[in-house]
Design an enzyme around this catalytic site. Structure first.
Site, PDB file in Angstrom:
ATOM      1  N   ARG A  11       0.822  -1.235   0.000  1.00 56.80           N
ATOM      2  CA  ARG A  11       0.000   0.000   0.000  1.00 56.80           C
ATOM      3  C   ARG A  11       0.846   1.271   0.000  1.00 56.80           C
ATOM      4  O   ARG A  11       0.382   2.342   0.393  1.00 56.80           O
ATOM      5  CB  ARG A  11      -0.974   0.034   1.180  1.00 56.80           C
ATOM      6  CG  ARG A  11      -1.969  -1.094   1.148  1.00 56.80           C
ATOM      7  CD  ARG A  11      -3.239  -0.737   1.896  1.00 56.80           C
ATOM      8  NE  ARG A  11      -4.195  -1.822   1.808  1.00 56.80           N
ATOM      9  CZ  ARG A  11      -4.278  -2.811   2.675  1.00 56.80           C
ATOM     10  NH1 ARG A  11      -3.462  -2.856   3.709  1.00 56.80           N
ATOM     11  NH2 ARG A  11      -5.160  -3.750   2.510  1.00 56.80           N
ATOM     12  N   LYS A  70       4.145  11.543 -11.208  1.00 59.43           N
ATOM     13  CA  LYS A  70       3.316  10.740 -12.118  1.00 59.43           C
ATOM     14  C   LYS A  70       4.013   9.407 -12.316  1.00 59.43           C
ATOM     15  O   LYS A  70       5.161   9.365 -12.756  1.00 59.43           O
ATOM     16  CB  LYS A  70       3.150  11.436 -13.467  1.00 59.43           C
ATOM     17  CG  LYS A  70       2.089  12.524 -13.469  1.00 59.43           C
ATOM     18  CD  LYS A  70       1.822  13.014 -14.885  1.00 59.43           C
ATOM     19  CE  LYS A  70       0.786  14.112 -14.892  1.00 59.43           C
ATOM     20  NZ  LYS A  70       0.610  14.689 -16.241  1.00 59.43           N
ATOM     21  N   GLU A 102      12.138  18.631 -24.249  1.00 65.18           N
ATOM     22  CA  GLU A 102      11.397  18.991 -23.028  1.00 65.18           C
ATOM     23  C   GLU A 102      11.995  20.237 -22.368  1.00 65.18           C
ATOM     24  O   GLU A 102      11.277  21.021 -21.758  1.00 65.18           O
ATOM     25  CB  GLU A 102      11.386  17.824 -22.027  1.00 65.18           C
ATOM     26  CG  GLU A 102      10.694  16.558 -22.521  1.00 65.18           C
ATOM     27  CD  GLU A 102       9.178  16.566 -22.319  1.00 65.18           C
ATOM     28  OE1 GLU A 102       8.622  17.579 -21.854  1.00 65.18           O
ATOM     29  OE2 GLU A 102       8.552  15.534 -22.650  1.00 65.18           O
ATOM     30  N   LYS A 141       9.145  23.037 -13.297  1.00 68.63           N
ATOM     31  CA  LYS A 141       8.234  21.918 -13.069  1.00 68.63           C
ATOM     32  C   LYS A 141       7.798  21.893 -11.604  1.00 68.63           C
ATOM     33  O   LYS A 141       6.619  21.680 -11.303  1.00 68.63           O
ATOM     34  CB  LYS A 141       8.893  20.592 -13.455  1.00 68.63           C
ATOM     35  CG  LYS A 141       7.978  19.423 -13.165  1.00 68.63           C
ATOM     36  CD  LYS A 141       8.018  18.327 -14.157  1.00 68.63           C
ATOM     37  CE  LYS A 141       6.821  17.391 -13.923  1.00 68.63           C
ATOM     38  NZ  LYS A 141       6.864  16.191 -14.742  1.00 68.63           N
ATOM     39  N   GLU A 176      -3.019  17.721 -11.529  1.00 67.13           N
ATOM     40  CA  GLU A 176      -3.423  18.209 -12.853  1.00 67.13           C
ATOM     41  C   GLU A 176      -4.919  18.512 -12.970  1.00 67.13           C
ATOM     42  O   GLU A 176      -5.609  18.006 -13.842  1.00 67.13           O
ATOM     43  CB  GLU A 176      -2.991  17.201 -13.931  1.00 67.13           C
ATOM     44  CG  GLU A 176      -2.923  17.856 -15.311  1.00 67.13           C
ATOM     45  CD  GLU A 176      -2.234  16.987 -16.355  1.00 67.13           C
ATOM     46  OE1 GLU A 176      -1.146  16.454 -16.064  1.00 67.13           O
ATOM     47  OE2 GLU A 176      -2.786  16.858 -17.444  1.00 67.13           O
ATOM     48  N   ARG A 188      -1.179  22.358 -14.185  1.00 62.10           N
ATOM     49  CA  ARG A 188      -0.174  21.332 -14.520  1.00 62.10           C
ATOM     50  C   ARG A 188      -0.251  20.953 -16.001  1.00 62.10           C
ATOM     51  O   ARG A 188       0.742  20.528 -16.591  1.00 62.10           O
ATOM     52  CB  ARG A 188      -0.328  20.091 -13.630  1.00 62.10           C
ATOM     53  CG  ARG A 188       0.765  19.076 -13.898  1.00 62.10           C
ATOM     54  CD  ARG A 188       0.919  18.052 -12.793  1.00 62.10           C
ATOM     55  NE  ARG A 188       1.970  17.119 -13.150  1.00 62.10           N
ATOM     56  CZ  ARG A 188       2.549  16.288 -12.316  1.00 62.10           C
ATOM     57  NH1 ARG A 188       2.179  16.255 -11.054  1.00 62.10           N
ATOM     58  NH2 ARG A 188       3.505  15.472 -12.721  1.00 62.10           N
ATOM     59  N   ASN A 205       2.065  20.076 -20.655  1.00 65.88           N
ATOM     60  CA  ASN A 205       1.751  19.292 -21.844  1.00 65.88           C
ATOM     61  C   ASN A 205       1.825  20.117 -23.123  1.00 65.88           C
ATOM     62  O   ASN A 205       1.299  19.703 -24.154  1.00 65.88           O
ATOM     63  CB  ASN A 205       0.347  18.674 -21.711  1.00 65.88           C
ATOM     64  CG  ASN A 205       0.306  17.642 -20.601  1.00 65.88           C
ATOM     65  OD1 ASN A 205       1.272  16.934 -20.380  1.00 65.88           O
ATOM     66  ND2 ASN A 205      -0.804  17.574 -19.896  1.00 65.88           N
ATOM     67  N   HIS A 239       2.155  18.410 -26.426  1.00 67.54           N
ATOM     68  CA  HIS A 239       1.917  16.979 -26.231  1.00 67.54           C
ATOM     69  C   HIS A 239       0.670  16.457 -26.937  1.00 67.54           C
ATOM     70  O   HIS A 239       0.575  15.264 -27.211  1.00 67.54           O
ATOM     71  CB  HIS A 239       1.846  16.654 -24.731  1.00 67.54           C
ATOM     72  CG  HIS A 239       3.186  16.588 -24.074  1.00 67.54           C
ATOM     73  ND1 HIS A 239       4.032  17.671 -24.002  1.00 67.54           N
ATOM     74  CD2 HIS A 239       3.847  15.557 -23.469  1.00 67.54           C
ATOM     75  CE1 HIS A 239       5.142  17.316 -23.363  1.00 67.54           C
ATOM     76  NE2 HIS A 239       5.054  16.047 -23.034  1.00 67.54           N
ATOM     77  N   HIS A 254       1.319  13.246 -29.003  1.00 67.94           N
ATOM     78  CA  HIS A 254       0.728  11.931 -28.750  1.00 67.94           C
ATOM     79  C   HIS A 254       0.091  11.359 -30.013  1.00 67.94           C
ATOM     80  O   HIS A 254       0.162  10.157 -30.262  1.00 67.94           O
ATOM     81  CB  HIS A 254      -0.296  12.017 -27.606  1.00 67.94           C
ATOM     82  CG  HIS A 254       0.358  12.210 -26.266  1.00 67.94           C
ATOM     83  ND1 HIS A 254      -0.281  12.758 -25.186  1.00 67.94           N
ATOM     84  CD2 HIS A 254       1.609  11.937 -25.837  1.00 67.94           C
ATOM     85  CE1 HIS A 254       0.558  12.812 -24.153  1.00 67.94           C
ATOM     86  NE2 HIS A 254       1.706  12.320 -24.534  1.00 67.94           N
ATOM     87  N   HIS A 275       9.771  10.253 -27.949  1.00 68.69           N
ATOM     88  CA  HIS A 275       8.803  11.140 -27.292  1.00 68.69           C
ATOM     89  C   HIS A 275       9.254  12.607 -27.331  1.00 68.69           C
ATOM     90  O   HIS A 275       8.498  13.503 -27.726  1.00 68.69           O
ATOM     91  CB  HIS A 275       8.556  10.686 -25.856  1.00 68.69           C
ATOM     92  CG  HIS A 275       7.648  11.602 -25.103  1.00 68.69           C
ATOM     93  ND1 HIS A 275       6.299  11.695 -25.378  1.00 68.69           N
ATOM     94  CD2 HIS A 275       7.898  12.497 -24.113  1.00 68.69           C
ATOM     95  CE1 HIS A 275       5.761  12.608 -24.573  1.00 68.69           C
ATOM     96  NE2 HIS A 275       6.701  13.107 -23.797  1.00 68.69           N
TER      97      HIS A 275
HETATM   98  N1  GLY Z   1       5.023  15.249 -17.889  1.00 66.20           N
HETATM   99  C1  GLY Z   1       3.949  16.076 -17.549  1.00 66.20           C
HETATM  100  C2  GLY Z   1       3.665  16.117 -16.086  1.00 66.20           C
HETATM  101  O1  GLY Z   1       4.431  15.604 -15.295  1.00 66.20           O
HETATM  102  O2  GLY Z   1       2.649  16.637 -15.702  1.00 66.20           O
END
Ligand code: GLY
Length: 370
Positions: A122, A144, A186, A228, A238, A242, A246, A249, A253, A267
């Site tokens: 957990r 993430k 990035e 970031k 997000e 946040r 993107n 992106h 994508h 990517h």
């Molecule tokens: N890579 C985008 C984020 O971490 O929100």
């Protein structure tokens, strides 16, 4: 020279340390987190060959023992079978609630190991040691974690913040130039989304940075991580801001899906092309000046990066098919595509108010120019 960026998330706050030589000093940096002097390391076979011994030595200096599991390199590892393998291995190694899992690798290992830590017993703590530029400036920070599903990328996962990130910029010397430049996509993204002065600095310092200038690398990674960290502290899960991360992106994508997530388009390369297209779309909607897209493309070109759809080898589907791929993006809310557009370089914003015809026109023109 080590820089520290603090990610301010209350009880889940942590530091990102950035600089050369951090792998060798990992033991002293990780020791304060440990309840007992042992860690379990998840890595991939390529990274293990390059850096695992240095980590083992760095930990041993502080009296910390480690065991490691090296998974196959590549995106296919971010899947249930390897995830099951990793979690069961952690259990057989008797990793307990108060222990630490270390992720040594690029985005694939960081995401998988972070998710394994999120669900093991957990939730156990983990430390990210990102070895690619992309992982240092993006995926290792912000919590993430996850794996891919047959239905799409990153669809299974959890928000689980690391307890520490060690971004050893010396490791970047071992990257293939193509991988370095993909990660640089990035870095450019941060300048474009929120810091015009940083973008301007990159226009000048980018070539030296790519050639290996250590100070420029530390500065670029630090500024990227600062940006970031600020955004993640404002919006960890997000719900709003946040999504700025993107930028580029949504296009990326769709292009990654169209090229089968293959070697045809990495990517970070897709992010760079996507940023150029996002500025093109912003200019077409008269949100930013007509000069902005050209300036973005000029920098990517000067760095020898993929810039336009013509730089992607092989066939691409038509504009309509790319639009359909965009509609499957995770960022669709109530059936409306969410785009990150810009009012200027360094001034991006999130909007769901983009006429599909304008997106179609940008794609048609970009495809016609191939
Ligand atoms: N890579 C985008 C984020 O971490 O929100």
């Amino acid at each position: 020279m080590t820089n520290t960026v603090h990610v301010e998330l209350g009880a889940r706050a942590y530091d990102v340390q950035i600089g050369p030589g951090l792998l060798a000093g990992a033991g002293a940096r990780i020791a304060p987190l440990l309840a007992r002097p042992r860690v379990a390391v998840l890595t991939d076979e390529t990274v293990a060959g390059l850096h695992l011994q240095a980590l083992r030595d760095g930990l041993a200096e502080a009296g910390i023992a480690m065991e490691a599991l090296a998974l196959p390199p590549g995106e296919a590892t971010k899947s249930w079978p390897q995830f099951i393998r990793a979690t069961e291995w952690l259990l057989t190694r008797k990793i307990e609630r108060r222990d630490i899992v270390v992720a040594l690798g690029g985005g694939v290992i960081g995401d998988l190991a972070g998710f394994a830590a999120a669900v093991l017993r957990r939730g156990v703590r983990f430390v990210q040691i990102p070895t690619s530029l992309l992982a240092q400036v993006d995926s290792s920070v912000g919590g993430k974690t996850g794996i891919n599903a047959p239905q799409g990328k990153n669809l299974i996962g959890a928000f689980h913040q690391p307890s520490l990130v060690l971004a050893d910029t010396g490791i970047l010397d071992t990257l293939a130039p193509r991988d370095f430049l993909a990660g640089y996509g990035e870095v450019v993204k941060y300048g474009l989304l929120g810091d015009a002065a940083f973008f301007e600095w990159l226009e000048t310092a980018g070539p030296a940075l790519a050639a290996g200038d250590p100070q420029a690398r530390v500065r670029a990674v630090t500024r990227s991580v600062q940006m970031k960290a600020e955004i993640v502290a404002r919006d960890e899960t997000e719900q709003g801001d946040r999504a700025l991360l993107n930028l580029g992106h949504t296009f990326c994508h769709a292009l990654e899906a169209a090229t089968g997530y293959s070697d045809r388009l990495l990517h970070g390369e897709g992010v760079a092309i996507g940023c150029a297209l996002a500025f093109e779309l912003s200019a077409r909607l008269r949100l930013c000046s007509q000069e902005n897209p050209g300036r973005v493309r000029a920098h990517l070109r000067a760095m020898g990066m993929k810039t336009d759809l013509g730089d992607i080898p092989g066939d691409l589907p038509g504009a309509e098919a790319l639009l359909a791929l965009m509609a499957q993006d995770k960022k669709v809310v109530d059936g409306k595509l969410r785009f990150i557009l810009a009012r200027d370089i360094g001034a991006a914003f999130v909007t769901s108010d983009v006429p599909p015809d304008a997106v179609r026109a940008v794609l048609e023109d970009a495809l016609a120019a191939r």
